[in-house]
Design an enzyme around this catalytic site. Structure first.
Site, PDB file in Angstrom:
ATOM      1  N   HIS A 273      -0.820   5.406   9.759  1.00  0.00           N
ATOM      2  CA  HIS A 273      -2.224   5.539  10.166  1.00  0.00           C
ATOM      3  C   HIS A 273      -2.396   5.314  11.668  1.00  0.00           C
ATOM      4  O   HIS A 273      -1.808   4.412  12.248  1.00  0.00           O
ATOM      5  CB  HIS A 273      -3.152   4.660   9.330  1.00  0.00           C
ATOM      6  N   ASP A 285       0.829  -2.375  13.289  1.00  0.00           N
ATOM      7  CA  ASP A 285      -0.137  -1.870  12.318  1.00  0.00           C
ATOM      8  C   ASP A 285      -1.093  -0.899  12.992  1.00  0.00           C
ATOM      9  O   ASP A 285      -2.193  -1.289  13.371  1.00  0.00           O
ATOM     10  CB  ASP A 285      -0.897  -3.052  11.703  1.00  0.00           C
ATOM     11  N   GLU A 319      -7.558   4.172   8.051  1.00  0.00           N
ATOM     12  CA  GLU A 319      -6.987   3.329   6.998  1.00  0.00           C
ATOM     13  C   GLU A 319      -7.626   1.963   6.975  1.00  0.00           C
ATOM     14  O   GLU A 319      -7.928   1.412   5.906  1.00  0.00           O
ATOM     15  CB  GLU A 319      -5.471   3.191   7.202  1.00  0.00           C
ATOM     16  N   GLU A 320      -7.854   1.372   8.144  1.00  0.00           N
ATOM     17  CA  GLU A 320      -8.287  -0.018   8.193  1.00  0.00           C
ATOM     18  C   GLU A 320      -9.626  -0.251   7.498  1.00  0.00           C
ATOM     19  O   GLU A 320      -9.827  -1.256   6.838  1.00  0.00           O
ATOM     20  CB  GLU A 320      -8.355  -0.513   9.649  1.00  0.00           C
ATOM     21  N   ASP A 346       3.747   1.651   6.567  1.00  0.00           N
ATOM     22  CA  ASP A 346       2.604   0.840   7.015  1.00  0.00           C
ATOM     23  C   ASP A 346       2.811  -0.649   6.731  1.00  0.00           C
ATOM     24  O   ASP A 346       1.910  -1.330   6.253  1.00  0.00           O
ATOM     25  CB  ASP A 346       1.311   1.327   6.352  1.00  0.00           C
ATOM     26  N   HIS A 418      -3.358  -7.639  12.210  1.00  0.00           N
ATOM     27  CA  HIS A 418      -4.801  -7.702  12.454  1.00  0.00           C
ATOM     28  C   HIS A 418      -5.193  -8.755  13.498  1.00  0.00           C
ATOM     29  O   HIS A 418      -6.277  -9.344  13.410  1.00  0.00           O
ATOM     30  CB  HIS A 418      -5.570  -7.983  11.146  1.00  0.00           C
TER      31      HIS A 418
END
Length: 466
Positions: A273, A285, A319-320, A346, A418
């Site tokens: 992503h 990520d 995606e997030e 991912d 994140h």
């Protein structure tokens, strides 16, 4: 005539054996070349440095869309597509939190993705602290009226990242459940395996018909400090969160292909992503996932002859906060029967340690071939079938497309996931290259074969009944 038939069969068997041996040799060559190749690193560096954080709805995400299409073109991919879909966006504003009593202390927080804002002046309230999500759920409706709820449940470190699903419910569902019980706001211990003060964001429930409250994550040491203080007496916290929504925004899925030489209409979909959270540069990520699958396909595309089937790399655009999977399925429903396999990278970029095939795939000769090719990379063939290959291919999976899982070592992934620490210097180039080697060699074997994972899966119940 019988002798002629025997001769023809022997020739066919010899040709098949020769083709198989050539496939193995080619796959091994791709594997070994990938270990010396720096394309995945270059892609990761380019995306994280020149584009930076890529939150859906941000100017950077629009630049990322153009970057993705240009990258595919520069690397020689064909049939490049930029597919737009509707996606409401969320933008973070100023955020702060402070322990007011029993003494003043600044708290390091980050608002959960898509959280509601507090009123402009913030919320100041007494604290109701729970050591687990289950403890908070046990509180009856209305029991937390006007309180700021704090959940301090830790996450367990595991190679396969299994602790994420268990601890992550505090983030995903906590605000909605706390709201049901009358809470004014929610703070959670970061869904993290580190002991860092740096807090972790991530999406929480929101949208039409969802009753929720402002919510943020705390750094791990501060969550632990609050837990100790709560054992001694009452706590009071002031929280301020500012954010905005745009219900009419858009996102994009970007794709490019290495066209198959004999069966171009049969497609293998792989990717990562392109979007990221706004607090870091989204290296692990998921810039690395985009880089791994793109570099793997590029290596295959550089072969003198392309494999039989088409390999399509997709840079998924949301995606997030969700939406990519559904949008991709909607745009490609007609070709689902011809998508023979899907997979997504991912979980960072640390080494792959296992391959999971679709149900029934382990009994096919290709499984043994793949196991032999991957063994020098210290990857084993897991007997358990792949049940979920990634969030962005979930739509394809729901439509019956078989998927694989190339399991990455997630032991340290959730230290940085994140956060503002998800940066290029967390990527290990050697392990990144091992990922590319695994993807390139395995995907080539499938692409140059006639394996039908759907048929193998359909045969599993019948075989199990004997």
């Amino acid at each position: 005539m019988f002798r002629s038939l025997l001769t023809a069969a022997a020739v066919a068997a010899l040709m098949a054996g020769t083709a198989h041996a050539q496939d193995v040799k080619t796959a091994e060559g791709l594997r070994d070349k990938a270990l010396r190749d720096y394309l995945a690193w270059d892609i990761t560096e380019d995306l994280t440095t020149n584009i930076g954080p890529r939150l859906v709805g941000s100017p950077a995400m629009e630049r990322a869309k153009d970057w993705g299409a240009a990258k595919f073109k520069a690397l020689g991919f064909t049939n490049i597509k930029v597919e737009e879909f509707a996606k409401p966006s969320w933008t973070r504003g100023e955020e702060s939190a402070e322990l007011v009593g029993p003494y003043p202390m600044k708290l390091a927080i980050v608002g959960l993705g898509r959280t509601l804002p507090t009123p402009a002046g913030g919320i100041e309230a007494d604290v109701a602290l729970f050591k687990t999500y289950a403890d908070m759920i046990a509180a009856p409706d209305g029991a937390l009226k006007g309180k700021i709820v704090v959940i301090t449940q830790p996450m367990v470190r595991a190679q396969d990242g299994a602790g994420y699903g268990v601890a992550g419910i505090s983030r995903r569902s906590g605000p909605v459940e706390a709201a049901k019980r009358g809470a004014a706001a929610l703070l959670i211990r970061s869904i993290s395996t580190s002991d860092s003060t740096v807090p972790h964001t991530g999406v929480t429930a929101n949208g039409e018909g969802v009753v929720t409250i402002p919510a943020a994550a705390l750094g791990v040491p501060e969550a632990e400090q609050l837990e100790r203080l709560a054992a001694k007496g009452p706590l009071r916290i002031k929280l301020k969160l500012a954010s905005t929504f745009d219900p009419k925004d858009v996102a994009w899925n970007i794709s490019g292909e290495i066209k198959g030489s004999e069966k171009p209409d049969e497609v293998i979909v792989i990717g990562g992503h392109l979007d990221s959270w706004d607090v870091g540069t989204g290296a692990l990520d998921d810039a690395t996932g985009v880089a791994i699958t793109t570099a793997a396909a590029k290596l295959i595309g550089d072969l003198p002859k392309h494999p039989k089937r088409t390999i399509r790399v997709v840079m998924f655009g949301s995606e997030e906060s969700g939406g990519s999977a559904e949008a991709y399925l909607d745009a490609h429903k007609a070709e689902v029967p011809k998508i023979v396999l899907a997979g997504e990278s991912d979980s960072g970029a640390d080494r792959i340690y296992a391959l999971k095939l679709p149900a029934g795939g382990g009994a096919h000769p290709l499984a043994g071939t793949a196991a032999g090719v991957l063994a020098p990379l210290k990857i084993y063939l897991d007997r358990e079938p792949s049940t979920h290959g990634g969030a962005d291919i979930a739509g394809l999976e729901s439509a019956g497309v078989p998927s694989i899982s190339l399991e990455q070592d997630a032991s340290r992934y959730f230290d940085y996931h994140h956060t503002m620490d998800d940066t290029l210097n967390k990527v290990d180039p050697v392990q990144l290259a091992q990922n590319v080697a695994a993807w390139a060699s395995f995907i080539y074997l499938v692409a140059d074969s006639d394996i039908d994972f759907r048929a193998l899966k359909a045969a599993v119940p019948a075989a199990a009944s004997h």
